[in-house]
Design a protein around this motif. Sequence first.
Motif, PDB file in Angstrom:
ATOM      1  N   SER A 303       0.815  -1.333  -0.119  1.00 37.70           N
ATOM      2  CA  SER A 303      -0.051  -0.135   0.166  1.00 37.70           C
ATOM      3  C   SER A 303       0.821   1.290   0.078  1.00 37.70           C
ATOM      4  O   SER A 303       2.180   1.165  -0.049  1.00 37.70           O
ATOM      5  N   HIS A 304       0.229   2.431  -0.189  1.00 36.16           N
ATOM      6  CA  HIS A 304       1.112   3.641   0.051  1.00 36.16           C
ATOM      7  C   HIS A 304       1.653   3.802   1.419  1.00 36.16           C
ATOM      8  O   HIS A 304       2.722   4.759   1.436  1.00 36.16           O
ATOM      9  N   ALA A 305       1.519   3.095   2.326  1.00 34.37           N
ATOM     10  CA  ALA A 305       1.999   3.224   3.903  1.00 34.37           C
ATOM     11  C   ALA A 305       3.585   2.772   3.720  1.00 34.37           C
ATOM     12  O   ALA A 305       4.121   3.052   4.397  1.00 34.37           O
ATOM     13  N   LYS A 306       3.917   2.071   2.486  1.00 30.92           N
ATOM     14  CA  LYS A 306       5.296   1.658   2.341  1.00 30.92           C
ATOM     15  C   LYS A 306       6.121   2.530   1.532  1.00 30.92           C
ATOM     16  O   LYS A 306       7.334   2.498   1.483  1.00 30.92           O
ATOM     17  N   ASP A 307       5.497   3.700   0.901  1.00 30.47           N
ATOM     18  CA  ASP A 307       5.890   4.707   0.219  1.00 30.47           C
ATOM     19  C   ASP A 307       6.570   5.768   0.926  1.00 30.47           C
ATOM     20  O   ASP A 307       6.094   5.957   2.051  1.00 30.47           O
ATOM     21  N   GLY A 308       7.657   6.504   0.606  1.00 33.34           N
ATOM     22  CA  GLY A 308       7.966   7.845   1.179  1.00 33.34           C
ATOM     23  C   GLY A 308       7.052   8.803   1.268  1.00 33.34           C
ATOM     24  O   GLY A 308       7.178   9.665   2.031  1.00 33.34           O
ATOM     25  N   ASP A 309       6.847   9.154  -0.156  1.00 32.31           N
ATOM     26  CA  ASP A 309       6.043  10.514  -0.523  1.00 32.31           C
ATOM     27  C   ASP A 309       5.387  10.433  -1.700  1.00 32.31           C
ATOM     28  O   ASP A 309       5.874   9.396  -2.516  1.00 32.31           O
ATOM     29  N   THR A 310       4.869  11.465  -2.153  1.00 29.73           N
ATOM     30  CA  THR A 310       4.208  11.412  -3.502  1.00 29.73           C
ATOM     31  C   THR A 310       4.381  12.836  -3.986  1.00 29.73           C
ATOM     32  O   THR A 310       4.432  14.030  -2.891  1.00 29.73           O
ATOM     33  N   ILE A 311       4.315  13.383  -5.166  1.00 32.37           N
ATOM     34  CA  ILE A 311       4.011  14.562  -5.701  1.00 32.37           C
ATOM     35  C   ILE A 311       3.204  14.465  -6.860  1.00 32.37           C
ATOM     36  O   ILE A 311       2.926  13.450  -7.395  1.00 32.37           O
ATOM     37  N   ILE A 312       2.581  15.875  -7.147  1.00 34.07           N
ATOM     38  CA  ILE A 312       1.754  15.628  -8.474  1.00 34.07           C
ATOM     39  C   ILE A 312       2.288  16.787  -9.400  1.00 34.07           C
ATOM     40  O   ILE A 312       2.526  17.866  -9.007  1.00 34.07           O
ATOM     41  N   VAL A 313       2.379  16.329 -10.632  1.00 34.71           N
ATOM     42  CA  VAL A 313       2.943  17.194 -11.743  1.00 34.71           C
ATOM     43  C   VAL A 313       2.083  16.890 -12.721  1.00 34.71           C
ATOM     44  O   VAL A 313       2.056  15.774 -13.415  1.00 34.71           O
ATOM     45  N   CYS A 314       1.558  18.075 -13.378  1.00 36.89           N
ATOM     46  CA  CYS A 314       0.773  18.106 -14.509  1.00 36.89           C
ATOM     47  C   CYS A 314      -0.244  16.788 -14.577  1.00 36.89           C
ATOM     48  O   CYS A 314      -0.833  16.407 -15.470  1.00 36.89           O
ATOM     49  N   GLY A 315      -0.899  16.972 -13.471  1.00 35.54           N
ATOM     50  CA  GLY A 315      -1.904  16.066 -13.092  1.00 35.54           C
ATOM     51  C   GLY A 315      -1.706  14.479 -13.041  1.00 35.54           C
ATOM     52  O   GLY A 315      -2.415  13.644 -12.934  1.00 35.54           O
ATOM     53  N   VAL A 316      -0.321  14.347 -13.047  1.00 30.55           N
ATOM     54  CA  VAL A 316       0.166  12.825 -12.818  1.00 30.55           C
ATOM     55  C   VAL A 316       0.565  12.752 -11.099  1.00 30.55           C
ATOM     56  O   VAL A 316       1.399  13.616 -10.729  1.00 30.55           O
ATOM     57  N   LEU A 317       0.003  11.649 -10.654  1.00 33.44           N
ATOM     58  CA  LEU A 317       0.527  11.424  -9.150  1.00 33.44           C
ATOM     59  C   LEU A 317       1.743  10.461  -9.189  1.00 33.44           C
ATOM     60  O   LEU A 317       1.712   9.236  -9.813  1.00 33.44           O
ATOM     61  N   TYR A 318       2.808  10.723  -8.661  1.00 30.99           N
ATOM     62  CA  TYR A 318       3.943  10.313  -8.579  1.00 30.99           C
ATOM     63  C   TYR A 318       4.373   9.704  -7.307  1.00 30.99           C
ATOM     64  O   TYR A 318       4.183  10.624  -6.197  1.00 30.99           O
ATOM     65  N   GLY A 319       4.831   8.427  -7.107  1.00 33.10           N
ATOM     66  CA  GLY A 319       5.168   7.952  -5.805  1.00 33.10           C
ATOM     67  C   GLY A 319       6.665   7.952  -5.592  1.00 33.10           C
ATOM     68  O   GLY A 319       7.264   7.348  -6.607  1.00 33.10           O
ATOM     69  N   ILE A 320       7.121   8.331  -4.560  1.00 31.47           N
ATOM     70  CA  ILE A 320       8.627   8.271  -4.293  1.00 31.47           C
ATOM     71  C   ILE A 320       8.838   7.183  -3.278  1.00 31.47           C
ATOM     72  O   ILE A 320       8.299   7.082  -2.156  1.00 31.47           O
ATOM     73  N   LYS A 321       9.752   5.929  -3.399  1.00 32.47           N
ATOM     74  CA  LYS A 321       9.743   4.832  -2.809  1.00 32.47           C
ATOM     75  C   LYS A 321      10.305   4.877  -1.488  1.00 32.47           C
ATOM     76  O   LYS A 321       9.622   4.502  -0.436  1.00 32.47           O
ATOM     77  N   SER A 322      11.227   5.683  -1.292  1.00 37.68           N
ATOM     78  CA  SER A 322      11.860   5.817   0.158  1.00 37.68           C
ATOM     79  C   SER A 322      12.293   7.136   0.564  1.00 37.68           C
ATOM     80  O   SER A 322      12.545   7.987  -0.273  1.00 37.68           O
ATOM     81  N   ARG A 323      12.103   7.652   1.959  1.00 33.00           N
ATOM     82  CA  ARG A 323      12.635   8.931   2.238  1.00 33.00           C
ATOM     83  C   ARG A 323      13.944   8.692   3.108  1.00 33.00           C
ATOM     84  O   ARG A 323      14.598   9.833   3.224  1.00 33.00           O
ATOM     85  N   THR A 324      14.330   7.109   3.319  1.00 31.38           N
ATOM     86  CA  THR A 324      15.531   7.094   3.898  1.00 31.38           C
ATOM     87  C   THR A 324      16.842   6.515   3.162  1.00 31.38           C
ATOM     88  O   THR A 324      17.737   6.708   3.705  1.00 31.38           O
ATOM     89  N   GLU A 325      16.537   6.233   1.850  1.00 33.86           N
ATOM     90  CA  GLU A 325      17.502   5.799   1.107  1.00 33.86           C
ATOM     91  C   GLU A 325      18.402   6.723   0.193  1.00 33.86           C
ATOM     92  O   GLU A 325      17.525   7.615  -0.216  1.00 33.86           O
ATOM     93  N   SER A 326      19.483   6.723   0.323  1.00 33.44           N
ATOM     94  CA  SER A 326      20.234   7.824  -0.408  1.00 33.44           C
ATOM     95  C   SER A 326      19.894   7.823  -1.805  1.00 33.44           C
ATOM     96  O   SER A 326      19.748   8.813  -2.259  1.00 33.44           O
ATOM     97  N   ASN A 327      19.716   6.660  -2.778  1.00 23.85           N
ATOM     98  CA  ASN A 327      19.316   6.608  -3.936  1.00 23.85           C
ATOM     99  C   ASN A 327      17.903   5.908  -4.012  1.00 23.85           C
ATOM    100  O   ASN A 327      18.114   4.346  -3.839  1.00 23.85           O
ATOM    101  N   THR A 328      17.052   6.407  -4.336  1.00 13.82           N
ATOM    102  CA  THR A 328      15.765   5.566  -4.368  1.00 13.82           C
ATOM    103  C   THR A 328      15.106   5.726  -5.761  1.00 13.82           C
ATOM    104  O   THR A 328      15.512   6.620  -6.394  1.00 13.82           O
ATOM    105  N   LYS A 329      14.265   5.255  -6.177  1.00 15.92           N
ATOM    106  CA  LYS A 329      13.365   4.941  -7.202  1.00 15.92           C
ATOM    107  C   LYS A 329      11.890   5.619  -6.911  1.00 15.92           C
ATOM    108  O   LYS A 329      11.121   5.820  -5.990  1.00 15.92           O
ATOM    109  N   PHE A 330      11.287   6.042  -8.166  1.00 18.20           N
ATOM    110  CA  PHE A 330       9.770   6.275  -8.229  1.00 18.20           C
ATOM    111  C   PHE A 330       8.977   5.124  -8.109  1.00 18.20           C
ATOM    112  O   PHE A 330       9.589   4.065  -8.783  1.00 18.20           O
TER     113      PHE A 330
END
Length: 415
Positions: A303-330
């Motif tokens: 679920s979203h509870a395991k994601d780090g954060d989200t942003i919305i750009v041009c009406g697209v919801l993007y999920g960022i995988k981690s807040r604590t990893e130096s290099n993470t992915k969407f």
Amino acid sequence: MPSGRRTSRQQQRTAAATAALPAGPARPQTFGFAVPPLVIADQGRDVTTKETPGAGLSKSQQNKVVYGRQPHNITDQDDLCPPQKEVACRECPQLVYPGVGGFPVSYGSLVRNVTRIIGLTPKGLGNRTMACELSAVGKPVFNRDSRARFGAWMSDSDPPTLPDANKYWYTHERDTFKLFEYSSKDSFDRKIVTRNITLRKPHQGNSHVVFNGSFYYHVRGEPNIVRFNLRSSRIENTLELPDLAKNRSVTLYNSTYTYVDFAVDENGLWVVYALPNNNLGVVKLSSELDVLQTWNISFQGDSHAKDGDTIIVCGVLYGIKSRTESNTKFSLALDLYTQQSLPYSGLTYTNPFRQTTMVGYNPRNKEIFSWDKGNQLTYPVKYNALDDDTSDNEPSIEALMNSPDHVISEPEEDL
């Protein structure tokens, strides 16, 4: 000599020459080489003969002699490619449509289903003003630091006046009744507060925004979000979010402090919040907190509870995988206008201090703002144009990047 006598003598000579020829079929002139045996095609069968060409054939056949095999008879297309037998398709996932309370979604991502949020009546989403997709997020740029682990910093993405376009705002968890204003980027970098604003109700979390001259935030301990007018220092609008969790057992993403995440993109104001069953609620809002559209998003497996954060750009919801990893992915890219999953595997994000507590996108600056272990960082972003039918008179990305962001009116005198 008369012509009749000459013709008679020629006929006699021709008859005498013919009588001198041996009996048998006529042989063609070879001009010094032998004529090879011929393959005569007759009604689709190869007939090889050592006879002279035309021997044994009728006069009509002699006129149609060809070499090699005749082409096949003309065949109907249906005979060459007969209709295929119907094969049952594999079982497809069931889609939810507006009449049942939702709409179809593109499967193949982590999204399982999308429906409406019960308890909110949308007025209509309308077309978006800009359609694009993220192609890259740049390296973080350091702006300033603070001692607070939790906090937020913002600039107005749609400032109502020219001075407001230069201002920055700042909150931290130690004083939830305060919003600190800085008149310029220089005063923000030097930590010179130009206005200390007291809120009527305390704020909760780190994901507030300033938009069109107002401060939008989640009221601490309540299911309400409010619009606080920075000019009048009053709460102008309030909206209750159905099923908004208010206890620490259900927070937004994997944070321990935030329940509501405000976002502003090229199309206006949004809010993202946690729903029961680890669903994610997204609401498109007007600047007065009118509900334009809602999305109740459920996920497959995680679920979203395991994601780090989200942003919305041009009406697209993007999920960022981690807040604590130096290099993470969407981990997600869902177009909220078309309900289509977009490619995101190549998008990466950096947490240089590995303690990010706030991520927000500013469409005016074309940057992502973040708060990482008390450090205020910005990330430049790169777009690709997105072709769809949900935008009106969409300008090119280059035109938007190279033109003024908007027309800003001159400040009016305080009443």
